[in-house]
Write a protein that holds these residues in place. Structure first.
Motif, PDB file in Angstrom:
ATOM      1  N   VAL A   1       4.636 -24.585 -16.528  1.00 17.11           N
ATOM      2  CA  VAL A   1       5.401 -24.668 -17.780  1.00 17.11           C
ATOM      3  C   VAL A   1       6.263 -25.928 -17.794  1.00 17.11           C
ATOM      4  N   LYS A   2       6.914 -26.191 -16.662  1.00 13.56           N
ATOM      5  CA  LYS A   2       7.733 -27.408 -16.594  1.00 13.56           C
ATOM      6  C   LYS A   2       6.873 -28.661 -16.780  1.00 13.56           C
TER       7      LYS A   2
ATOM      8  N   GLN B   1       3.980 -28.842 -18.405  1.00  7.38           N
ATOM      9  CA  GLN B   1       3.576 -28.907 -19.810  1.00  7.38           C
ATOM     10  C   GLN B   1       4.708 -29.414 -20.698  1.00  7.38           C
ATOM     11  N   GLN B   2       5.902 -28.942 -20.419  1.00 13.62           N
ATOM     12  CA  GLN B   2       7.041 -29.445 -21.189  1.00 13.62           C
ATOM     13  C   GLN B   2       7.205 -30.952 -21.015  1.00 13.62           C
ATOM     14  N   SER B   3       7.014 -31.390 -19.762  1.00 10.72           N
ATOM     15  CA  SER B   3       7.122 -32.832 -19.502  1.00 10.72           C
ATOM     16  C   SER B   3       6.038 -33.604 -20.253  1.00 10.72           C
TER      17      SER B   3
ATOM     18  N   LEU C   1       4.427 -32.633 -22.968  1.00 14.02           N
ATOM     19  CA  LEU C   1       4.696 -32.589 -24.400  1.00 14.02           C
ATOM     20  C   LEU C   1       5.754 -33.621 -24.799  1.00 14.02           C
ATOM     21  N   GLN C   2       6.780 -33.705 -23.986  1.00 16.77           N
ATOM     22  CA  GLN C   2       7.816 -34.700 -24.286  1.00 16.77           C
ATOM     23  C   GLN C   2       7.271 -36.119 -24.247  1.00 16.77           C
TER      24      GLN C   2
ATOM     25  N   LYS D   1       5.026 -36.618 -27.268  1.00 17.18           N
ATOM     26  CA  LYS D   1       5.843 -36.762 -28.473  1.00 17.18           C
ATOM     27  C   LYS D   1       6.401 -38.176 -28.572  1.00 17.18           C
TER      28      LYS D   1
END
Length: 520
Positions: A91-92, A94-96, A98-99, A102
């Motif tokens: 999850v971490k 994926q968040q990275s 995605l950021q 973006k």
């Protein structure tokens, strides 16, 4: 008195003895009771110890099972904790991602906005230039129309017509050059392959008739063959299905029949009957049955020997029998088995020259006329019937197609079909291979000439070289040089579609202009 005293003494002695006995017995009983009690105590102690041990073992087992279940639960909990940690890491990550995406998207969007503004500016510039070019084009067009006196549409039509004529002339010249070069190369190569193929195959000339002559030592045997009131000859004809002609020809009897197998059976049966000397209806039927069995065995042996000689294996037994049966059939006087063997060898050699499989070509060549020797006589053409027989006896599809297409009754699906067709024509068209009935031969020539005469512009036609070449003379004032090639192709196609002929027919169209003057 003494008696009473004695009696009392005895009684007293008995009582004392009884008392003593009872005392001893009591002592013994007490001793046994003590022994039994001790033994019971010992057994009770043993049972007690066993129960204690058993209880301890059950306790240990329960404790072990509890510890095992606890360990399993602990392992599951630890695995779940590991999964949760891994999921948390993902999850971490994926968040990275995605950021980062973006940020990249924002950057690309800013660049696109900048590029869009640039394109809009350039589009405005191009639009202005296009308008300027349109104005210049209109000015130039007006000037050209004023100078030439033609409108733009008229000039375009004239230019297109001019280009069409040039393109047609160039295309016709180019096509003629290509066709001439292809004809020279193809004819040369085809002639080389065919000549080499024919030179490498040597076969004998075979002519068979519809009758067989049976020679006898003297004419006396004729009477015995005829028998009393003709019963022997009638029995022989009924048994063999062959007409037996006994006439005034010295030392000869003629066997007439359309089926060569029946004629051979009749000939061998007559030979055995004459050699044996016993000629009567019962003996005739016996000998004919025996000879028929011998001929059937010889047919199978001939089929096997033929397949072995040609190196063809894996044939169905029924197909081998049909191949042997070819020995007793003929086509236009040419023995069918010899023709099939010759065609098979020609096919193998030609396939080798063309880089194909010679074994497959030889197999197709041997089986191409198998439809001429079936046990029954259906209405199908022999090529299609042969293909169905080959398919029935598990031959491969390209072999079946080569058999069916060798007279153009089916479309050729492989190179083996035209090879079989060509080699069949070579075998049938070579000198001495076949003979035709004179009437059929003359009719074929007349049909050739009449077909060519039906075309407009044709003046004369001549069928030469035994019908293998057709010369067509056309009027010079009715047909141009370019149209002669078209006429030749049309006549060839019509002959191929409507007439039946062995080999191939060459069509030569002759157009000539003659200038005639007279000196007086």
């Amino acid at each position: 008195m003494d008696y009473i005293v004695l009696t009392i003494s005895v009684i007293v002695a008995l009582v004392v003895g009884i008392v003593v006995t009872l005392a001893v017995t009591r002592k013994n009983a007490k001793s046994q009771a003590n022994t039994i009690l001790e033994k019971a105590k010992l057994e009770a102690e043993v049972l007690k110890n066993n129960e204690v041990i058993k209880g301890k073992e059950e306790g240990l087992s329960i404790k072990s099972e509890a510890e095992k279940q606890a360990n399993q639960r602990l392992s599951k909990v630890q695995a779940e904790e590991a999964k949760l940690k891994q999921h948390e890491i993902q999850v971490k990550q994926q968040q990275s991602d995605l950021q980062r995406k973006k940020a990249e998207t924002d950057r690309q969007q800013a660049e696109n906005e900048k590029l869009k503004a640039t394109l809009e500016n350039k589009s405005e510039v191009l639009e202005d230039r296009k308008k300027e070019l349109d104005r210049m084009e209109m000015s130039v067009r007006d000037t050209l129309e004023r100078v030439s006196g033609l409108s733009a549409e008229e000039a375009k039509e004239k230019l297109v017509e001019s280009l069409k004529d040039e393109a047609k002339t160039a295309a016709a010249s180019y096509i003629n050059d290509i066709m001439d070069d292809a004809k020279m190369t193809a004819n040369k190569e085809a002639k080389r392959i065919i000549v080499e193929t024919i030179q490498r195959v040597a076969t004998e000339t075979a002519i068979e008739n519809a009758v067989t002559v049976f020679h006898i030592d003297n004419d006396d045997i004729k009477g015995r063959i005829i028998g009393r009131e003709g019963r022997n000859i009638r029995a022989l004809e009924a048994a063999t299905g062959v007409e037996i002609i006994v006439d005034d020809t010295p030392e000869a009897i003629v066997l007439s029949g359309f089926d060569p197998v029946r004629r051979e059976i009749a000939r061998l049966a007559l030979h055995q009957l004459v050699a044996d000397g016993r000629i009567h209806p019962a003996r005739i039927e016996e000998v004919v049955a025996k000879v028929r069995k011998q001929v059937e065995e010889e047919i199978i042996e001939t089929g096997k020997r033929t397949s072995i000689d040609l190196g063809i294996h894996g044939l169905h037994p029924e197909m081998i029998r049909l191949i042997g049966k070819m020995k007793y059939r003929s086509s236009y006087g040419q023995n069918l088995l010899q023709h099939s063997r010759e065609t098979a060898n020609l096919c193998a050699i030609m396939a080798s020259e063309l880089g194909l499989n010679p074994k497959k070509a030889r197999r197709a060549g041997l089986l191409h006329d198998i439809g001429k020797v079936p046990d029954d006589e259906p209405e199908l053409p022999h090529a299609l019937l042969g293909s169905k027989l080959a398919e029935k006896f598990k031959e491969k599809p390209d072999i079946c197609n080569a058999i069916a297409a060798h007279h153009d009754e089916e479309e050729a699906l492989s190179m083996y079909a035209p090879i079989v067709q060509v080699c069949d024509a070579i075998s049938g068209a070579r000198p001495g291979a076949r003979r035709e009935v004179v009437e059929a031969y003359i009719k074929r020539l007349n049909d050739l000439e009449r077909l060519a005469l039906s075309y407009p512009g044709v003046v004369k036609t001549y069928a030469i070289q035994a019908g293998r070449e057709l010369r067509v003379i056309v009027g010079a004032d009715k047909i141009s040089d370019a149209e002669t090639e078209k006429l030749s192709a049309e006549i060839a196609k019509k002959i191929q579609d409507e007439l039946t002929y062995p080999g191939q027919v060459r069509i030569t169209v002759i157009r000539e202009t003659r200038a005639v003057s007279y000196a007086k």
